[in-house]
Write a protein that holds these residues in place. Sequence first.
Motif, PDB file in Angstrom:
ATOM      1  N   UNK A 196       0.846  -1.097  -0.106  1.00  7.68           N
ATOM      2  CA  UNK A 196       0.006  -0.057  -0.090  1.00  7.68           C
ATOM      3  C   UNK A 196       0.926   1.296  -0.013  1.00  7.68           C
ATOM      4  N   UNK A 197       0.651   2.300  -0.951  1.00  7.00           N
ATOM      5  CA  UNK A 197       1.298   3.272  -1.072  1.00  7.00           C
ATOM      6  C   UNK A 197       0.484   4.521  -1.136  1.00  7.00           C
ATOM      7  N   UNK A 198       0.956   5.813  -0.843  1.00  3.70           N
ATOM      8  CA  UNK A 198       0.042   6.970  -0.846  1.00  3.70           C
ATOM      9  C   UNK A 198      -0.593   7.193  -2.341  1.00  3.70           C
ATOM     10  N   UNK A 199       0.190   7.086  -3.424  1.00  2.00           N
ATOM     11  CA  UNK A 199      -0.314   7.152  -4.694  1.00  2.00           C
ATOM     12  C   UNK A 199       0.243   6.357  -5.643  1.00  2.00           C
ATOM     13  N   UNK A 200      -0.668   5.429  -6.304  1.00  2.65           N
ATOM     14  CA  UNK A 200      -0.118   4.461  -7.126  1.00  2.65           C
ATOM     15  C   UNK A 200       0.587   5.085  -8.333  1.00  2.65           C
ATOM     16  N   UNK A 201       0.246   6.259  -8.959  1.00  2.00           N
ATOM     17  CA  UNK A 201       0.562   6.710 -10.073  1.00  2.00           C
ATOM     18  C   UNK A 201       2.074   7.154  -9.801  1.00  2.00           C
ATOM     19  N   UNK A 202       2.092   7.945  -8.699  1.00  6.07           N
ATOM     20  CA  UNK A 202       3.590   8.403  -8.181  1.00  6.07           C
ATOM     21  C   UNK A 202       4.662   7.148  -8.120  1.00  6.07           C
ATOM     22  N   UNK A 223       9.794   3.111 -12.479  1.00  2.66           N
ATOM     23  CA  UNK A 223      10.560   3.252 -13.747  1.00  2.66           C
ATOM     24  C   UNK A 223      11.802   4.284 -13.605  1.00  2.66           C
ATOM     25  N   UNK A 224      11.753   5.212 -12.890  1.00  2.00           N
ATOM     26  CA  UNK A 224      13.119   6.162 -12.635  1.00  2.00           C
ATOM     27  C   UNK A 224      14.032   5.281 -11.898  1.00  2.00           C
ATOM     28  N   UNK A 225      13.801   4.271 -10.905  1.00  2.00           N
ATOM     29  CA  UNK A 225      14.879   3.528 -10.287  1.00  2.00           C
ATOM     30  C   UNK A 225      15.253   2.229 -11.128  1.00  2.00           C
ATOM     31  N   UNK A 226      14.859   1.953 -12.533  1.00  2.00           N
ATOM     32  CA  UNK A 226      15.306   0.894 -13.387  1.00  2.00           C
ATOM     33  C   UNK A 226      14.392  -0.136 -13.453  1.00  2.00           C
ATOM     34  N   UNK A 227      13.100   0.189 -12.677  1.00  2.00           N
ATOM     35  CA  UNK A 227      12.054  -1.141 -12.665  1.00  2.00           C
ATOM     36  C   UNK A 227      11.268  -0.701 -14.052  1.00  2.00           C
ATOM     37  N   UNK A 228      10.074  -1.949 -13.966  1.00  4.41           N
ATOM     38  CA  UNK A 228       9.500  -1.834 -15.210  1.00  4.41           C
ATOM     39  C   UNK A 228       7.923  -2.074 -14.780  1.00  4.41           C
ATOM     40  N   UNK A 229       7.044  -0.948 -15.389  1.00  3.24           N
ATOM     41  CA  UNK A 229       5.520  -1.363 -14.896  1.00  3.24           C
ATOM     42  C   UNK A 229       4.892  -2.040 -16.038  1.00  3.24           C
ATOM     43  N   UNK A 230       4.488  -3.376 -15.638  1.00  2.00           N
ATOM     44  CA  UNK A 230       3.797  -4.084 -16.422  1.00  2.00           C
ATOM     45  C   UNK A 230       2.468  -3.797 -16.720  1.00  2.00           C
ATOM     46  N   UNK A 231       1.789  -3.431 -15.873  1.00  6.66           N
ATOM     47  CA  UNK A 231       0.266  -3.050 -16.216  1.00  6.66           C
ATOM     48  C   UNK A 231      -0.202  -1.767 -15.119  1.00  6.66           C
ATOM     49  N   UNK A 232      -0.834  -0.870 -15.485  1.00  6.02           N
ATOM     50  CA  UNK A 232      -1.378   0.011 -14.713  1.00  6.02           C
ATOM     51  C   UNK A 232      -0.464   1.286 -14.878  1.00  6.02           C
ATOM     52  N   UNK A 259      -4.182   0.404  -8.709  1.00  2.83           N
ATOM     53  CA  UNK A 259      -2.947  -0.385  -8.799  1.00  2.83           C
ATOM     54  C   UNK A 259      -2.106  -0.506  -9.727  1.00  2.83           C
ATOM     55  N   UNK A 260      -0.747  -1.007  -9.667  1.00  2.00           N
ATOM     56  CA  UNK A 260       0.209  -0.934 -10.720  1.00  2.00           C
ATOM     57  C   UNK A 260       0.896  -2.471 -10.491  1.00  2.00           C
ATOM     58  N   UNK A 261       1.136  -3.112 -11.318  1.00  2.00           N
ATOM     59  CA  UNK A 261       1.787  -4.306 -11.092  1.00  2.00           C
ATOM     60  C   UNK A 261       3.340  -4.029 -11.816  1.00  2.00           C
ATOM     61  N   UNK A 262       4.241  -4.512 -11.202  1.00  2.00           N
ATOM     62  CA  UNK A 262       5.782  -4.022 -11.638  1.00  2.00           C
ATOM     63  C   UNK A 262       6.665  -5.048 -11.585  1.00  2.00           C
ATOM     64  N   UNK A 263       7.927  -4.858 -12.139  1.00  2.00           N
ATOM     65  CA  UNK A 263       8.949  -5.705 -11.823  1.00  2.00           C
ATOM     66  C   UNK A 263      10.196  -4.562 -11.489  1.00  2.00           C
ATOM     67  N   UNK A 264      10.929  -5.309 -10.338  1.00  2.00           N
ATOM     68  CA  UNK A 264      12.001  -4.517  -9.994  1.00  2.00           C
ATOM     69  C   UNK A 264      13.162  -4.685 -10.922  1.00  2.00           C
ATOM     70  N   UNK A 265      14.392  -3.814 -10.685  1.00  3.10           N
ATOM     71  CA  UNK A 265      15.603  -4.028 -11.764  1.00  3.10           C
ATOM     72  C   UNK A 265      16.136  -5.672 -11.848  1.00  3.10           C
ATOM     73  N   UNK A 266      15.664  -6.211 -10.711  1.00  7.79           N
ATOM     74  CA  UNK A 266      16.321  -7.544 -10.744  1.00  7.79           C
ATOM     75  C   UNK A 266      15.235  -8.592 -11.525  1.00  7.79           C
ATOM     76  N   UNK A 267      14.053  -8.279 -11.661  1.00  9.14           N
ATOM     77  CA  UNK A 267      13.106  -9.132 -12.074  1.00  9.14           C
ATOM     78  C   UNK A 267      11.907  -9.645 -11.221  1.00  9.14           C
ATOM     79  N   UNK A 268      12.019  -9.156 -10.081  1.00 13.09           N
ATOM     80  CA  UNK A 268      11.105  -9.391  -8.958  1.00 13.09           C
ATOM     81  C   UNK A 268       9.878  -8.839  -9.142  1.00 13.09           C
TER      82      UNK A 268
END
Length: 93
Positions: free
Chosen positions: A39-45, A51-60, A70-79
């Motif tokens: 849970x985060x204050x703002x899913x958009x932020x 993405x700024x930190x090298x991850x990927x947004x997969x959906x949302x 919601x936003x579904x993501x991968x961290x830079x290592x792929x988790x």
Amino acid sequence: MDMGEAGIYQMFHRGAQPLGGFYNRPPEMPVSAWLNYVRVPDAFAAAKKVTELGGTVLNGPMEVPGGGFIAQCLDPQGAAFAVHSEPEDMGRG
């Protein structure tokens, strides 16, 4: 929760606090797996920061029933992980 063609999304709770949910794996998903949500204050932020930190947004980010986002993501290592915000957290509700 009826998700149309995706079937029923079943939630489980501890008292009034939702803890998770599950549904039938769609054919395009290669394997079944749990996806942790934070849970985060703002899913958009949060998605922008991913993405700024090298991850990927997969959906949302996308709206979900009840008005949350919601936003579904991968961290830079792929988790895989996801972020979730409630409308009142974002000042949108």
